[in-house]
Design a protein around this motif. Structure first.
Motif, PDB file in Angstrom:
ATOM      1  N   VAL A 392      60.370 -60.066-109.091  1.00 30.45           N
ATOM      2  CA  VAL A 392      59.938 -60.319-109.963  1.00 30.45           C
ATOM      3  C   VAL A 392      58.800 -59.540-110.556  1.00 30.45           C
ATOM      4  N   ALA A 393      59.318 -59.055-111.727  1.00 34.60           N
ATOM      5  CA  ALA A 393      58.176 -58.162-112.658  1.00 34.60           C
ATOM      6  C   ALA A 393      57.176 -59.106-113.319  1.00 34.60           C
ATOM      7  N   GLU A 394      57.486 -59.972-114.047  1.00 36.61           N
ATOM      8  CA  GLU A 394      56.544 -60.876-114.812  1.00 36.61           C
ATOM      9  C   GLU A 394      57.050 -62.224-115.095  1.00 36.61           C
ATOM     10  N   CYS A 395      56.218 -63.255-115.002  1.00 36.34           N
ATOM     11  CA  CYS A 395      56.456 -64.427-115.070  1.00 36.34           C
ATOM     12  C   CYS A 395      55.359 -65.472-115.834  1.00 36.34           C
ATOM     13  N   CYS A 396      55.669 -66.498-116.612  1.00 39.09           N
ATOM     14  CA  CYS A 396      54.723 -67.300-117.298  1.00 39.09           C
ATOM     15  C   CYS A 396      55.333 -68.712-117.020  1.00 39.09           C
ATOM     16  N   VAL A 397      54.194 -69.440-116.582  1.00 39.97           N
ATOM     17  CA  VAL A 397      54.620 -71.120-116.086  1.00 39.97           C
ATOM     18  C   VAL A 397      53.873 -71.646-117.307  1.00 39.97           C
ATOM     19  N   PHE A 398      54.598 -73.091-117.814  1.00 38.01           N
ATOM     20  CA  PHE A 398      54.158 -73.880-118.681  1.00 38.01           C
ATOM     21  C   PHE A 398      54.807 -75.090-118.639  1.00 38.01           C
ATOM     22  N   GLY A 399      54.351 -76.175-119.295  1.00 39.04           N
ATOM     23  CA  GLY A 399      54.667 -77.554-118.892  1.00 39.04           C
ATOM     24  C   GLY A 399      55.755 -78.063-119.877  1.00 39.04           C
ATOM     25  N   VAL A 400      56.838 -78.585-119.502  1.00 42.18           N
ATOM     26  CA  VAL A 400      57.947 -79.051-120.205  1.00 42.18           C
ATOM     27  C   VAL A 400      58.100 -80.637-120.324  1.00 42.18           C
ATOM     28  N   PRO A 401      57.996 -80.954-121.535  1.00 38.06           N
ATOM     29  CA  PRO A 401      57.971 -82.335-121.694  1.00 38.06           C
ATOM     30  C   PRO A 401      58.996 -83.139-121.011  1.00 38.06           C
ATOM     31  N   GLY A 418      67.244 -53.671-112.010  1.00 33.80           N
ATOM     32  CA  GLY A 418      68.199 -53.609-110.672  1.00 33.80           C
ATOM     33  C   GLY A 418      68.062 -54.801-109.830  1.00 33.80           C
ATOM     34  N   GLU A 419      67.108 -55.552-109.956  1.00 32.90           N
ATOM     35  CA  GLU A 419      67.020 -56.917-109.151  1.00 32.90           C
ATOM     36  C   GLU A 419      67.922 -57.867-109.644  1.00 32.90           C
ATOM     37  N   THR A 420      68.336 -58.816-108.532  1.00 34.17           N
ATOM     38  CA  THR A 420      69.016 -60.064-108.977  1.00 34.17           C
ATOM     39  C   THR A 420      68.417 -61.176-108.373  1.00 34.17           C
ATOM     40  N   LEU A 421      68.403 -62.472-108.965  1.00 30.65           N
ATOM     41  CA  LEU A 421      67.626 -63.654-108.448  1.00 30.65           C
ATOM     42  C   LEU A 421      68.258 -64.736-109.392  1.00 30.65           C
ATOM     43  N   ASP A 422      68.350 -65.729-108.559  1.00 30.53           N
ATOM     44  CA  ASP A 422      68.754 -67.060-109.335  1.00 30.53           C
ATOM     45  C   ASP A 422      67.751 -68.362-109.044  1.00 30.53           C
ATOM     46  N   ALA A 423      67.904 -69.273-109.984  1.00 33.15           N
ATOM     47  CA  ALA A 423      66.856 -70.396-109.902  1.00 33.15           C
ATOM     48  C   ALA A 423      66.821 -71.003-108.244  1.00 33.15           C
ATOM     49  N   PRO A 424      67.947 -71.466-107.905  1.00 34.74           N
ATOM     50  CA  PRO A 424      67.892 -71.719-106.398  1.00 34.74           C
ATOM     51  C   PRO A 424      67.261 -70.930-105.612  1.00 34.74           C
ATOM     52  N   MET A 425      67.343 -69.503-105.628  1.00 36.90           N
ATOM     53  CA  MET A 425      66.694 -68.695-104.675  1.00 36.90           C
ATOM     54  C   MET A 425      65.371 -68.594-104.719  1.00 36.90           C
ATOM     55  N   LEU A 426      64.854 -68.928-106.063  1.00 38.67           N
ATOM     56  CA  LEU A 426      63.494 -68.617-106.593  1.00 38.67           C
ATOM     57  C   LEU A 426      62.816 -70.039-105.844  1.00 38.67           C
ATOM     58  N   GLN A 427      63.426 -71.083-106.249  1.00 38.20           N
ATOM     59  CA  GLN A 427      62.769 -72.143-105.794  1.00 38.20           C
ATOM     60  C   GLN A 427      62.494 -72.450-104.348  1.00 38.20           C
ATOM     61  N   SER A 428      63.682 -72.056-103.710  1.00 33.01           N
ATOM     62  CA  SER A 428      63.484 -71.838-102.068  1.00 33.01           C
ATOM     63  C   SER A 428      62.550 -70.930-101.547  1.00 33.01           C
ATOM     64  N   PHE A 429      62.283 -69.898-102.322  1.00 30.06           N
ATOM     65  CA  PHE A 429      61.298 -68.733-101.783  1.00 30.06           C
ATOM     66  C   PHE A 429      60.107 -69.303-102.074  1.00 30.06           C
ATOM     67  N   CYS A 430      59.533 -70.202-103.212  1.00 31.32           N
ATOM     68  CA  CYS A 430      58.463 -70.677-103.721  1.00 31.32           C
ATOM     69  C   CYS A 430      58.142 -71.799-102.574  1.00 31.32           C
TER      70      CYS A 430
END
Length: 474
Positions: A392-401, A418-430
């Motif tokens: 991850v280079a940068e991220c911004c979190v916010f609320g979704v209705p 050059g990096e690859t990542l998908d949503a399930p992988m990121l959720q699993s990591f966090c």
């Protein structure tokens, strides 16, 4: 003494035993990961930890459990090495010690999500907790008196003994300081649920003759919309309340229309105020369904501008409150305490206006926070976990209705070249770093840098409005 367990009856037995003799209780979030548990234990330094089987399992996963911490197990399947069974503790009995308790000593330490990656331990005093109880008693009595004056109908000379269904966790002020305190003071019955289920809640209401049910607003909506609602005897209900999030005006009217015996009510408050700041119910709530109600008499309340200057009635600004129920501060966080409390005035972080009748209307939040089903999720805390992923280079979190939870967690992510990542992988990591309710449900991977303002801060609302506009809110 720390308590790490779901809503079992033992939670309250331990809590009352401790505060009755001056022992501060650390309420640990039952959803915390082993890392989050380890942080809170190191931060609050309890001498004893009461925990159930699920939390014991997470405790065993800690990299470095605290040295010298006594463990007491509640409802364990069998003997555990190094853990004293709760039954052995209560078997000894004994009278309460005769001790003098400083009203301004810590009664409990409840953790509120942190803006820098770890939660802050709010120090709730005995004076603050009891002030909150009297605020609630005042709100009920003053409303009943106003109704009597308007209608000529006096309330019953002997109020019915309350039977309260607690649906939210006891490590929060909503269930503990508001629900449990008020019901205990009235000599009432507290009914606990293993986990929230609207159908099961309806069965409990009918069987136990529950008089009041509270929780986050979505719970009241799910009760009313449940297919069994029309055929279930809910005539014992006298109040349906919502807290931990704004009660939508349409829900106020639905409760009023669909539950013949109950009136809608809400309270607005914070961990940092030991419970409620405002309370509104019945005719007052129906008349002003988008209001949080007036501030309790133990508070001064004002809206201020960005420089902290008081604003006139009706003007929109950050809500500040001052009174005996404001916390002492955040344990081991003098800088955070100084930033949150100015000359006794607590900065709520909520943008509000106060009308000519003294009713407070919450219009927005100043803090970068997602309010998910009554749980505060600070954007910076989730971002701190995401940034620990090497891609991850940068991220911004916010609320979704979200129509059920009020808000869900969303995030825009830019990956390193050059990096690859998908949503399930990121959720699993966090998932190994932060509690499950903080995990982002909606993830957008961006091909371009995230938008910033002139001072370099991410344009959080712009991202939310652009990315979440086409999402269903269900």
């Amino acid at each position: 003494v720390a308590i790490a367990m779901r809503n079992y009856p033992e939670w309250l037995l331990i809590y009352w035993a401790c505060v009755s003799c001056g022992i501060a209780v650390v309420g640990m979030n039952a959803w915390w990961t082993p890392e989050e548990m380890a942080y809170a234990l190191a931060d609050s330094a309890p001498r004893m930890l009461f925990l159930d089987a699920e939390r014991l399992d997470r405790y065993r996963q800690m990299a470095a459990p605290p040295a010298g911490l006594g463990l007491v197990g509640v409802r364990l399947a069998g003997a555990e090495p190094g853990v004293t069974p709760f039954d052995d503790v209560v078997a000894h009995g004994g009278a309460l010690p005769d001790v003098a308790i400083d009203p301004d000593a810590d009664a409990c330490i409840f953790y509120t999500s942190g803006t820098t990656g770890f939660p802050k331990g709010a120090q709730l005093t005995h004076r603050g907790c009891i002030t909150n109880l009297f605020n609630m008693l005042y709100a009920a009595a003053s409303t009943a008196l106003a109704v009597q004056r308007a209608t000529g109908v006096a309330p019953p000379a002997t109020p019915p003994v309350p039977v309260t269904l607690l649906t939210t966790p006891l490590f929060h002020v909503t269930a503990n300081n508001c629900g449990a305190y008020a019901t205990t003071a009235a000599g009432g019955t507290i009914v606990l649920m293993y986990r929230w289920d609207a159908g099961e809640a309806l069965r409990i209401i009918a069987r136990e003759r529950v008089t009041s049910v509270g929780g986050v607003p979505v719970m009241a909506r799910e009760l009313i919309n449940h297919p069994d609602f029309a055929t279930t005897d809910v005539s014992s209900l006298t109040a349906m309340s919502g807290g931990g999030a704004q009660v939508p005006p349409d829900l106020v009217h639905k409760i009023e229309d669909k539950v013949a015996s109950a009136r809608p009510s809400t309270g607005y408050g914070m961990t940092e105020t030991c419970g409620i700041i405002t309370s509104v119910s019945g005719d007052f709530f129906v008349d002003k369904p988008d209001s949080a109600g007036p501030a309790m008499p133990a508070y001064e309340a004002q809206c201020v501008d960005d420089a902290g200057n008081p604003l006139p009635p009706g003007a929109v600004g950050e809500l500040w409150v001052r009174g005996a129920a404001v916390i002492k501060g955040y344990i081991n966080r003098p800088e955070a305490t100084a930033a949150a409390i100015t000359n006794g005035w607590l900065h709520t972080g909520d943008i509000a206006r106060i009308d000519e009748d003294g009713f407070i209307f919450i219009v927005d939040r100043k803090k970068d926070m997602v309010l998910r089903g009554g749980e505060n999720v600070y954007c910076a805390e989730v971002e701190a976990a995401i940034y620990r992923h090497p891609a991850v280079a940068e991220c911004c979190v916010f609320g979704v209705p979200d129509s059920r939870l009020g808000e869900e967690v969303g995030v825009a992510v830019v990956l390193k070249p050059g990096e690859t990542l998908d949503a399930p992988m990121l959720q699993s990591f966090c998932g190994g770093l932060i509690a499950s309710y903080k995990l982002p449900r909606h993830i957008w991977f961006m091909a371009e840098p995230l938008p910033r303002n002139a001072s370099g801060k991410f344009l959080r609302r712009e991202l939310r409005d652009r990315l979440a506009k086409d999402l269903p809110t269900g």
